[in-house]
Design an enzyme around this catalytic site. Structure first.
Site, PDB file in Angstrom:
ATOM      1  N   ASN A  75      -7.020  20.211   9.862  1.00  0.00           N
ATOM      2  CA  ASN A  75      -7.344  19.657  11.182  1.00  0.00           C
ATOM      3  C   ASN A  75      -7.421  20.754  12.237  1.00  0.00           C
ATOM      4  O   ASN A  75      -8.258  20.715  13.142  1.00  0.00           O
ATOM      5  CB  ASN A  75      -6.289  18.625  11.598  1.00  0.00           C
ATOM      6  CG  ASN A  75      -6.283  17.406  10.688  1.00  0.00           C
ATOM      7  OD1 ASN A  75      -7.145  17.273   9.819  1.00  0.00           O
ATOM      8  ND2 ASN A  75      -5.311  16.530  10.869  1.00  0.00           N
TER       9      ASN A  75
ATOM     10  N   ASN B 157      -2.396  20.084   8.824  1.00  0.00           N
ATOM     11  CA  ASN B 157      -2.556  18.918   7.928  1.00  0.00           C
ATOM     12  C   ASN B 157      -3.976  18.770   7.415  1.00  0.00           C
ATOM     13  O   ASN B 157      -4.932  19.150   8.068  1.00  0.00           O
ATOM     14  CB  ASN B 157      -2.218  17.623   8.674  1.00  0.00           C
ATOM     15  CG  ASN B 157      -0.751  17.512   8.988  1.00  0.00           C
ATOM     16  OD1 ASN B 157       0.006  18.455   8.784  1.00  0.00           O
ATOM     17  ND2 ASN B 157      -0.352  16.373   9.507  1.00  0.00           N
TER      18      ASN B 157
ATOM     19  N   LYS C 232      -7.027   5.679  19.075  1.00  0.00           N
ATOM     20  CA  LYS C 232      -6.815   6.180  17.703  1.00  0.00           C
ATOM     21  C   LYS C 232      -8.164   6.287  16.984  1.00  0.00           C
ATOM     22  O   LYS C 232      -8.405   7.243  16.237  1.00  0.00           O
ATOM     23  CB  LYS C 232      -5.874   5.213  16.963  1.00  0.00           C
ATOM     24  CG  LYS C 232      -5.635   5.499  15.498  1.00  0.00           C
ATOM     25  CD  LYS C 232      -4.513   6.493  15.317  1.00  0.00           C
ATOM     26  CE  LYS C 232      -3.929   6.605  13.922  1.00  0.00           C
ATOM     27  NZ  LYS C 232      -4.782   6.940  12.835  1.00  0.00           N
TER      28      LYS C 232
ATOM     29  N   GLU D 152     -12.494   5.842   4.251  1.00  0.00           N
ATOM     30  CA  GLU D 152     -12.468   4.756   5.238  1.00  0.00           C
ATOM     31  C   GLU D 152     -13.569   4.933   6.287  1.00  0.00           C
ATOM     32  O   GLU D 152     -13.439   4.448   7.406  1.00  0.00           O
ATOM     33  CB  GLU D 152     -11.102   4.716   5.906  1.00  0.00           C
ATOM     34  CG  GLU D 152      -9.993   4.368   4.933  1.00  0.00           C
ATOM     35  CD  GLU D 152      -8.648   4.263   5.615  1.00  0.00           C
ATOM     36  OE1 GLU D 152      -8.103   3.150   5.679  1.00  0.00           O
ATOM     37  OE2 GLU D 152      -8.135   5.298   6.071  1.00  0.00           O
TER      38      GLU D 152
ATOM     39  N   ASN E   9      -6.019   2.616   9.382  1.00  0.00           N
ATOM     40  CA  ASN E   9      -7.049   3.265  10.188  1.00  0.00           C
ATOM     41  C   ASN E   9      -8.183   2.282  10.457  1.00  0.00           C
ATOM     42  O   ASN E   9      -8.432   1.372   9.671  1.00  0.00           O
ATOM     43  CB  ASN E   9      -7.638   4.464   9.423  1.00  0.00           C
ATOM     44  CG  ASN E   9      -6.785   5.706   9.576  1.00  0.00           C
ATOM     45  OD1 ASN E   9      -6.046   5.867  10.555  1.00  0.00           O
ATOM     46  ND2 ASN E   9      -6.880   6.607   8.611  1.00  0.00           N
TER      47      ASN E   9
ATOM     48  N   GLY F 254       0.841  -1.196   0.000  1.00  0.00           N
ATOM     49  CA  GLY F 254       0.000   0.000   0.000  1.00  0.00           C
ATOM     50  C   GLY F 254       0.873   1.241   0.000  1.00  0.00           C
ATOM     51  O   GLY F 254       1.199   1.778   1.057  1.00  0.00           O
TER      52      GLY F 254
ATOM     53  N   GLY G 214       0.385   4.327  -0.567  1.00  0.00           N
ATOM     54  CA  GLY G 214      -0.293   5.617  -0.495  1.00  0.00           C
ATOM     55  C   GLY G 214       0.594   6.580   0.270  1.00  0.00           C
ATOM     56  O   GLY G 214       1.824   6.405   0.312  1.00  0.00           O
ATOM     57  N   SER G 215      -0.019   7.590   0.891  1.00  0.00           N
ATOM     58  CA  SER G 215       0.812   8.596   1.546  1.00  0.00           C
ATOM     59  C   SER G 215       1.575   8.012   2.739  1.00  0.00           C
ATOM     60  O   SER G 215       2.817   8.111   2.786  1.00  0.00           O
ATOM     61  CB  SER G 215      -0.030   9.815   1.936  1.00  0.00           C
ATOM     62  OG  SER G 215      -1.246   9.422   2.492  1.00  0.00           O
TER      63      SER G 215
HETATM   64  O1  KPL Z   1      -4.775   9.784  11.304  1.00  0.00           O
HETATM   65  C1  KPL Z   1      -5.196  10.839  10.895  1.00  0.00           C
HETATM   66  C2  KPL Z   1      -5.781  10.836   9.533  1.00  0.00           C
HETATM   67  O2  KPL Z   1      -5.805  11.875   8.897  1.00  0.00           O
HETATM   68  O3  KPL Z   1      -6.194   9.750   9.099  1.00  0.00           O
HETATM   69  C3  KPL Z   1      -5.200  12.051  11.773  1.00  0.00           C
HETATM   70  C4  KPL Z   1      -4.695  11.665  13.141  1.00  0.00           C
HETATM   71  C5  KPL Z   1      -6.581  12.606  11.885  1.00  0.00           C
HETATM   72  C6  KPL Z   1      -4.260  13.116  11.298  1.00  0.00           C
HETATM   73  O4  KPL Z   1      -4.680  13.761  10.155  1.00  0.00           O
END
Ligand code: KPL
Length: 295
Positions: free
Chosen positions: A195, A244, A177, A259, A96, A7, A9-10
């Site tokens: 954010n 971010n 998380k 997700e 995630n 994966g 991705g970023s």
């Molecule tokens: O994990 C993150 C995400 O963007 O998926 C956070 C903690 C919200 C940081 O951007």
């Protein structure tokens, strides 16, 4: 160590890039990123600037010491089926949402570790990943307890300069998380804000409501997550990642599926009492996805 990052991705690309400074790394991803990395290497920009030359490919190699799974949660089942035909000594999910490790463990024949990662990253262009936030990686046995494999993996990551800790309380870490992601991701994606914009909302805002509900559902599931802890962690992440764009906002802006099922949807699915904030956020994001035939 031979590490395969599944994966690119970023986050996968950032971790792969950092790990490639110390280990033999294979990045498994999609075109045109894979072709760009194969041709010119992976450029890491932002907080650190360097170029590395991991192997990049679109399919899995036969095996290795460690598979780091960094695909979107909705792709876990497909990746698990592919990993079942490979030989790895260990597998680590840095995804995630809840439930990824169980899907992997059902398919593979090696220890599966759970990980939570707060590093920030953005794929700037094919072959280039921007390092936007220095965070930490916490990993361990998904059900908790000591894991010698987690100790080894955390040591290998630290050797490459990735801040990593082996933890014995992963169920709590995963729910913490989840509370942070449930609070930040859908709200920033729907409102199209950084954010940090959530810091300026009143204390009864949507993000707080989602974190409160998630802490309550964690406790219903036997995980000790006080509401105050979920709220203070959320505030801290909002502060630390103020500039971010959340991963869900990046997905929506790229016109891709999100997700939400593994984040707000996971809270709704596990709740015994109503969770109206998570339910509303999940429904709104799913409405956006359906309108674009993404689900
Ligand atoms: O994990 C993150 C995400 O963007 O998926 C956070 C903690 C919200 C940081 O951007």
């Amino acid at each position: 160590m031979d590490i395969v990052v599944v994966g690119a991705g970023s986050l996968g690309s950032l971790l792969g890039g950092l790990l490639a400074r110390e280990h033999d790394v294979v990045l498994v991803g999609r075109e045109p990123h894979v072709g760009a990395v194969s041709d010119g290497g992976l450029a890491v920009t932002g907080l650190e600037q360097f170029r590395v030359h991991p192997t990049a490919r679109t399919d899995l190699p036969a095996g290795g010491d460690l598979a780091v799974v960094a695909v979107k949660a909705y792709d876990t089942a497909a990746v698990a089926a592919d990993l079942a035909d490979c030989a790895f000594d260990a597998c680590l999910s840095v995804q995630n949402g809840l439930g990824n490790e169980a899907i992997l463990a059902d398919a593979v024949d090696c220890p599966v570790l759970a990980g939570t990662c707060t590093y920030g990253a953005r794929l700037a262009s094919p072959g280039t990943v921007e390092f936007t936030g220095r965070g930490e990686l916490t990993l361990g046995a998904p059900a908790g307890g000591h894991s010698a494999v987690a100790d080894d993996v955390a040591g290998a990551f630290r050797a490459a300069g990735v801040e990593s800790t082996a933890a014995e309380d992963m169920p709590t870490r995963l729910w913490e998380k989840l509370a942070v992601n449930a609070a930040i991701n859908a709200t920033t994606a729907l409102a199209r804000v950084e954010n940090g914009a959530l810091a300026r909302q009143p204390g009864d805002g949507l993000a707080d409501g989602a974190a409160r509900e998630t802490a309550r559902v964690a406790r219903e599931q036997g995980v000790d997550l006080p509401t105050d802890r979920a709220l203070s962690l959320t505030e801290q992440v909002i502060r630390d990642t103020a500039a971010n764009r959340s991963s869900m906002r990046q997905d929506i802006e790229a016109g891709q599926r999100t997700e939400v099922d593994a984040i707000n949807g996971a809270v709704v699915d596990r709740a015994r009492e109503p969770v109206p904030v998570n339910e509303t956020l999940a429904r709104l994001v799913r409405t956006w996805e359906r309108a674009r035939d993404l689900r």
